[in-house]
Design an enzyme around this catalytic site. Structure first.
Site, PDB file in Angstrom:
ATOM      1  N   HIS A 238       0.810  -1.216   0.000  1.00  0.00           N
ATOM      2  CA  HIS A 238       0.000   0.000   0.000  1.00  0.00           C
ATOM      3  C   HIS A 238       0.843   1.265   0.000  1.00  0.00           C
ATOM      4  CE1 HIS A 238      -3.692  -2.282   1.396  1.00  0.00           C
ATOM      5  NE2 HIS A 238      -4.021  -1.658   0.291  1.00  0.00           N
TER       6      HIS A 238
ATOM      7  N   CYS B 296      -9.615  -6.939 -21.330  1.00  0.00           N
ATOM      8  CA  CYS B 296      -9.696  -6.212 -20.066  1.00  0.00           C
ATOM      9  C   CYS B 296      -8.667  -6.697 -19.043  1.00  0.00           C
ATOM     10  CB  CYS B 296     -11.099  -6.272 -19.473  1.00  0.00           C
ATOM     11  SG  CYS B 296     -11.622  -7.943 -19.096  1.00  0.00           S
TER      12      CYS B 296
END
Ligand code: PEP
Ligand code: MG
Length: 589
Positions: A203, A523
Site C-alpha cells: 500500500h 480487459c
C-alpha cells in the site's frame, strides 16, 4: 575518511513511483512502541477493556482527521488513499481483531497491548496460510498489523513519527514507511522517498504513486550508506539511487526532473483528445473499476465508460453478503456517475485467489477449500450452484440498468451451457421483477462472457454464437495457458502473456468474435501496456479496458498507430513461435 563518505555510490531498489528527484537526505526514524507483555487480575479486566476502547476511539479520531486531510490532495490521490483509510476505520468497528483482543483480555487475563499484539499475529498467520493471491494476502496482513501498531502506540503513548520539520525539497529516507505515514506527506514539499524495506505491490507504494512522489523502495544497504546525511538522487522509474552524486550525475538528475514534468503535462493534455488511430479508426478505451473510490480518477483519465466492474468489492470486508437493495444502490450510483457511458458489470468472481469471508459466513461456499482453488468452484461455476446469489445480483443490476447503459459479464465461462443457464436465470429474474412492479429496462442488457481459459478461447466460435459480447481476460488466460500462478513470486518470471500460446488464443478468440459480429474487448493487464497496443490492434481488437491511470499512455499509443501497419506487425509477430524472439520484437528487450 571524509573523502570516502563523499564518494559517489550507486544502489538499486524497486522502482515504485516514477519521477526523478535530487535533494538533501532527511532521515525520519521512529521508535517502535514497546509492548510490555503483562498479565492482569480478573478484577482489572473491565478497566483494561476500557483502555482498549479508549485507544480504539483515539485511533478512529486520528484516522478521521487523516481522512478529512485527503480533501487537499489531488483527486487521483484521494481515490487511492480513501479505500485504505476506510479499511483501517472498518477494522475499528467490531472486527475480528477487536473481538479477539477483548476476549483475550477477559478470558486470557492479559493487558490490552498483549491482547492486541497476540490477536494480530494470529490473524496474520491465518491470512498468510490461505491459498492463492500472495500479494493480496500480504497487503491485508499489513493492514491488520498497521491498525494494531496504531492502537498500541496510543495505548503506550508512544509518539508518532513527525514530518513537520522536513525541509522543503528533501528526500525522505527511512527504514520503512507506513501507508498512513505516506498519506501524511505533502507531495509539493517533498522531492522523493527512499526506503530500505517495502515492495512494489504494498500500500505504501500505491500511495506514493497516487501522490506522485518519486520513490524507490526496498533499497538494500540504504540507511547504512546514508547515515551521515548528504545529497541523494533517485529515479523512481528505474529504481536507481545515487548517493553523493558528482557533477555529471547531478546534471543528469536535473535533466530527468524536467523531462518527467514535461511528459506529465503532455499526457494530461491527451485527456480531451479522441482515441483514434492516425488513419481515423476509433479505438474504445474504457476503465476497470475495483472500488467506487476510483470514480474520480476514471473521470479524469479520459476513459469512456467502465469495461470491467469487478463486483467483488461489494462482498468484501463484511460479515454477510449485500442484499439486492444494497447492491442496486451501489450499481446505480456508479452507472449514474458515468453519465451515459456504458458500464460492464461482472457478476461475482469468487474463488481462486479471491476468497470472501461473507460468503463463507453465509454457508455459500464449501467449508473445506478446494485442493486446487484456481481449478475449483470459481466464477460462474459457484454462481450456478448458488442461484440465489446470482439471482440477487442480476436483479440489482437490472434495477440499476434504468439509469444508464449496462452490460452483464459472466466470469470463467467455459461452455455454451453455462452461458445458457445464466441467461435463463436472467430472464427469470427479469420476469420476477416485472411481476413485482420493479422498474427495469424494456430491453434486457447484453449478456457477455469473460474469455479467460484456454478452453473458452478454443471454443470461442461456439461461444460466439450465444454470447452478446466477449471480454478477454488475459490475466487468467495467461495463467491457465502456461500453468503459472499469476500471484506467485516464485514463478513470476515464467508468467508471460507474450508467450505465443497466449497470443494465439487471443487471436483465435478475436477472429471468432469478428466472424460472428460479437463485440470483443481485452480487459486484462495486457490492455494497460502501451507497448502491446500495436499488436492487439493489429490482431483486430478495437476495445480495451484498463486501470484508469493507464488510459493516457495507451491513448498516446493508439494515436501513433496506423491500422495497416499494425496488421502487418501483428502478422509478423504471429509468424514467430519463440517467446524470446517475440518479446524482443515487441518490447525491444
Ligand atoms: C483477467 O483474468 O484477465 C481479468 C480481467 O479478470 P481478473 O483479473 O479479475 O481475474
Ligand atoms: Mg480473471
Amino acid at each position: 575518511m571524509a573523502e570516502a563518505a563523499k564518494r559517489e555510490r550507486r544502489l538499486q531498489g524497486i522502482a515504485v513511483s516514477p519521477g526523478v528527484a535530487i535533494g538533501p537526505v532527511f532521515t525520519a526514524e521512529e521508535k517502535e512502541a514497546p509492548i510490555l507483555r503483562r498479565r492482569i487480575q480478573a478484577a482489572d479486566s473491565a478497566a483494561e477493556t476500557s483502555r482498549l476502547d479508549a485507544a480504539v476511539a483515539q485511533s478512529r479520531a486520528q484516522l478521521l482527521k487523516l481522512r478529512a486531510r485527503l480533501a487537499i490532495l489531488p483527486e487521483e490521490s484521494q481515490a487511492e488513499i480513501a479505500p485504505l483509510l476506510e479499511a483501517y476505520v472498518q477494522m475499528l468497528d467490531g472486527s475480528r481483531l477487536l473481538r479477539g483482543a477483548r476476549q483475550r483480555i477477559t478470558q486470557g487475563l492479559v493487558s490490552a497491548e498483549t491482547a492486541l499484539a497476540d490477536t494480530c499475529e494470529e490473524i496474520v498467520a491465518a491470512l498468510l496460510a490461505l491459498p492463492g493471491d500472495a500479494p493480496g494476502r500480504r497487503r491485508r496482513a499489513e493492514e491488520v498489523r498497521e491498525i494494531t501498531r496504531r492502537m498500541v502506540r496510543n495505548l503506550t503513548r508512544t509518539p508518532f513519527r513527525s514530518f513537520t520539520n522536513l525541509p522543503p525539497g528533501a528526500v525522505l529516507v527511512a527504514e520503512g514507511l507506513r501507508p498512513a505515514d505516506a498519506a501524511l506527506l505533502e507531495p509539493a514539499k517533498l522531492a522523493g522517498v527512499l526506503t530500505e524495506e517495502g515492495g512494489a505491490d504494498g500500500h505504501t507504494a500505491i500511495l506514493l504513486r497516487a501522490l506522485g512522489v518519486p520513490a524507490v523502495l526496498g533499497v538494500a544497504g540504504l540507511t547504512a550508506a546514508l547515515r551521515g546525511g548528504g545529497i541523494v538522487a533517485l529515479d523512481g522509474g528505474t529504481g536507481e539511487v545515487v548517493i553523493n552524486p558528482g557533477a555529471p550525475a547531478r546534471a543528469a538528475a536535473r535533466r530527468g526532473i524536467l523531462a518527467y514534468a514535461k511528459e506529465r503535462q503532455r499526457l494530461a493534455q491527451l485527456r480531451r483528445l479522441p482515441a483514434v488511430t492516425r488513419d481515423g479508426t476509433p479505438i474504445e478505451l474504457a476503465a476497470n473499476l475495483e472500488l467506487p473510490a476510483e470514480l474520480p480518477l476514471i473521470a479524469q483519465s479520459g476513459a469512456v465508460g467502465i469495461g470491467l466492474l469487478r463486483s467483488e468489492f461489494l462482498f468484501m470486508n463484511r460479515e454477510a453478503p449485500p442484499d439486492e437493495d444494497d447492491q442496486a444502490e451501489t450499481y446505480r450510483a456508479i452507472v449514474e456517475a458515468m453519465g451515459g457511458d456504458p458500464v460492464t458489470i461482472r457478476v461475482l468472481d469468487w474463488g481462486g485467489e479471491k476468497q470472501i469471508e461473507a460468503l463463507a459466513n453465509a454457508g455459500m461456499v464449501p467449508e473445506v477449500p478446494d485442493a486446487n482453488p484456481a481449478l475449483g468452484l470459481r466464477g460462474i461455476r459457484l454462481l450456478l450452484r448458488q442461484p440465489e446469489l446470482l439471482g440477487t445480483q442480476l436483479a440489482a443490476i437490472l434495477r440499476a440498468a434504468v439509469v444508464g447503459p449496462v452490460r452483464i459479464l459472466l466470469p470463467m465461462v467455459n461452455t455454451p451451457a453455462e452461458l445458457r443457464e445464466a441467461r435463463e436465470q436472467l430472464l427469470r429474474t427479469a420476469r420476477r421483477l416485472r411481476r413485482l412492479g420493479a422498474r427495469i429496462p424494456e430491453e434486457l442488457p447484453p449478456l457477455g462472457i469473460m474469455v479467460e481459459t484456454p478452453g473458452a478461447a478454443l471454443a470461442a466460435d461456439a461461444l460466439a454464437q450465444e454470447a452478446d459480447f466477449f471480454a478477454i481476460g488475459t490475466n487468467d488466460l495467461a495463467m491457465y495457458t502456461l500453468a503459472v500462478d499469476r500471484g506467485e513470486a516464485a514463478v513470476a518470471t515464467l508468467y508471460d502473456p507474450l508467450h505465443p500460446a497466449v497470443l494465439r488464443l487471443i487471436q483465435f478468440t478475436t477472429e471468432a468474435a469478428l466472424r460472428f459480429h460479437v463485440p470483443v474487448s481485452v480487459c486484462g493487464e495486457m490492455a494497460a501496456d502501451p507497448r502491446l497496443t500495436r499488436l492487439l490492434v493489429g490482431l483486430g481488437l478495437r476495445q480495451f479496458s484498463m486501470s484508469a491511470s493507464a488510459v493516457p499512455r495507451v491513448k498516446q499509443a493508439v494515436r501513433a498507430l496506423d491500422i495497416e501497419e499494425a496488421q502487418h506487425f501483428a502478422a509478423a509477430i504471429m509468424g514467430h513461435s519463440d517467446p524470446e524472439r517475440i518479446r524482443a520484437l515487441i518490447l525491444g528487450a
